[in-house]
Design a protein around this motif. Structure first.
Motif, PDB file in Angstrom:
ATOM      1  N   GLU A  46       2.858   1.831 -49.565  1.00 48.98           N
ATOM      2  CA  GLU A  46       2.706   0.856 -50.539  1.00 48.98           C
ATOM      3  C   GLU A  46       3.301  -0.625 -50.066  1.00 48.98           C
ATOM      4  O   GLU A  46       3.349  -1.354 -50.453  1.00 48.98           O
ATOM      5  CB  GLU A  46       2.772   1.027 -52.202  1.00 48.98           C
ATOM      6  CG  GLU A  46       0.991   1.449 -52.493  1.00 48.98           C
ATOM      7  CD  GLU A  46      -0.324   0.805 -52.165  1.00 48.98           C
ATOM      8  OE1 GLU A  46      -0.318  -0.030 -52.343  1.00 48.98           O
ATOM      9  OE2 GLU A  46      -0.624   2.212 -52.148  1.00 48.98           O
ATOM     10  N   ALA A  47       4.512  -0.335 -49.988  1.00 47.48           N
ATOM     11  CA  ALA A  47       5.145  -1.139 -49.471  1.00 47.48           C
ATOM     12  C   ALA A  47       5.069  -1.957 -47.540  1.00 47.48           C
ATOM     13  O   ALA A  47       5.634  -2.749 -47.603  1.00 47.48           O
ATOM     14  CB  ALA A  47       6.916  -1.138 -49.095  1.00 47.48           C
ATOM     15  N   GLY A  48       3.693  -0.895 -46.942  1.00 45.97           N
ATOM     16  CA  GLY A  48       3.293  -1.618 -46.016  1.00 45.97           C
ATOM     17  C   GLY A  48       4.403  -1.746 -44.411  1.00 45.97           C
ATOM     18  O   GLY A  48       4.478  -2.852 -43.880  1.00 45.97           O
ATOM     19  N   GLY A  49       5.361  -0.744 -44.490  1.00 46.00           N
ATOM     20  CA  GLY A  49       6.828  -0.900 -43.356  1.00 46.00           C
ATOM     21  C   GLY A  49       7.589  -1.516 -44.950  1.00 46.00           C
ATOM     22  O   GLY A  49       8.304  -1.487 -43.268  1.00 46.00           O
ATOM     23  N   ARG A  50       7.886  -2.893 -45.374  1.00 43.63           N
ATOM     24  CA  ARG A  50       9.299  -3.146 -45.699  1.00 43.63           C
ATOM     25  C   ARG A  50       9.780  -2.547 -46.124  1.00 43.63           C
ATOM     26  O   ARG A  50       9.928  -1.173 -46.785  1.00 43.63           O
ATOM     27  CB  ARG A  50       8.367  -4.003 -47.099  1.00 43.63           C
ATOM     28  CG  ARG A  50       7.372  -5.491 -45.413  1.00 43.63           C
ATOM     29  CD  ARG A  50       7.310  -6.867 -46.694  1.00 43.63           C
ATOM     30  NE  ARG A  50       6.611  -6.043 -48.450  1.00 43.63           N
ATOM     31  CZ  ARG A  50       6.138  -5.807 -48.376  1.00 43.63           C
ATOM     32  NH1 ARG A  50       5.000  -5.881 -47.567  1.00 43.63           N
ATOM     33  NH2 ARG A  50       5.043  -5.287 -49.794  1.00 43.63           N
TER      34      ARG A  50
END
Length: 134
Positions: A46-50
């Motif tokens: 859910e953090a999208g790669g961060r």
């Protein structure tokens, strides 16, 4: 807390308990993930790669720091996550999903949706005796 023994063969476990047990079993069998592992990978996806601070994951699962450290160590050993100290603040450990972790979560998510889809009927948890929706 459950007021009966969920393993007592004379009584059926509560439907939500049964559903979570089924989900955990399918995630283990098909993807080598415990339910906690799946939740951690999902939060990272859910953090999208961060990068996500370990403290945020610990708060999400409401686990102790020691337990979270063990979970993350296992996921890292499997090549599903990377842990690094934050640049500029070496006290903060951040976690990111690897490509292998993203792929494993994507497959596990399909399994979770299928299990939950079979078990959920119009917003209610189905009992074991209920037929699966067709």
């Amino acid at each position: 807390m459950v007021d009966c023994d969920p393993l007592d063969s004379t009584r059926q476990p509560p439907p939500i308990l049964w559903t979570l047990g089924l989900l955990h079993g399918e995630l283990r069998r098909l993807h080598g993930l415990a339910l906690h592992d799946y939740l951690v990978l999902g939060a990272l996806a859910e953090a999208g790669g961060r990068p996500v601070p370990v403290a945020r994951l610990t708060a999400f699962l409401q686990e102790s720091g020691h337990r979270m450290s063990a979970l993350l160590k296992s996921l890292q050993a499997a090549g599903l996550i990377e842990r690094d100290r934050r640049d500029g603040d070496r006290r903060t450990v951040e976690v990111t999903l690897t490509d292998a972790g993203r792929a494993r979560f994507t497959d596990a998510e399909k399994t979770a949706r299928a299990v939950l889809g079979r078990r959920l009927v119009r917003g209610r948890v189905a009992t074991r005796r209920s037929p699966a929706p067709g």
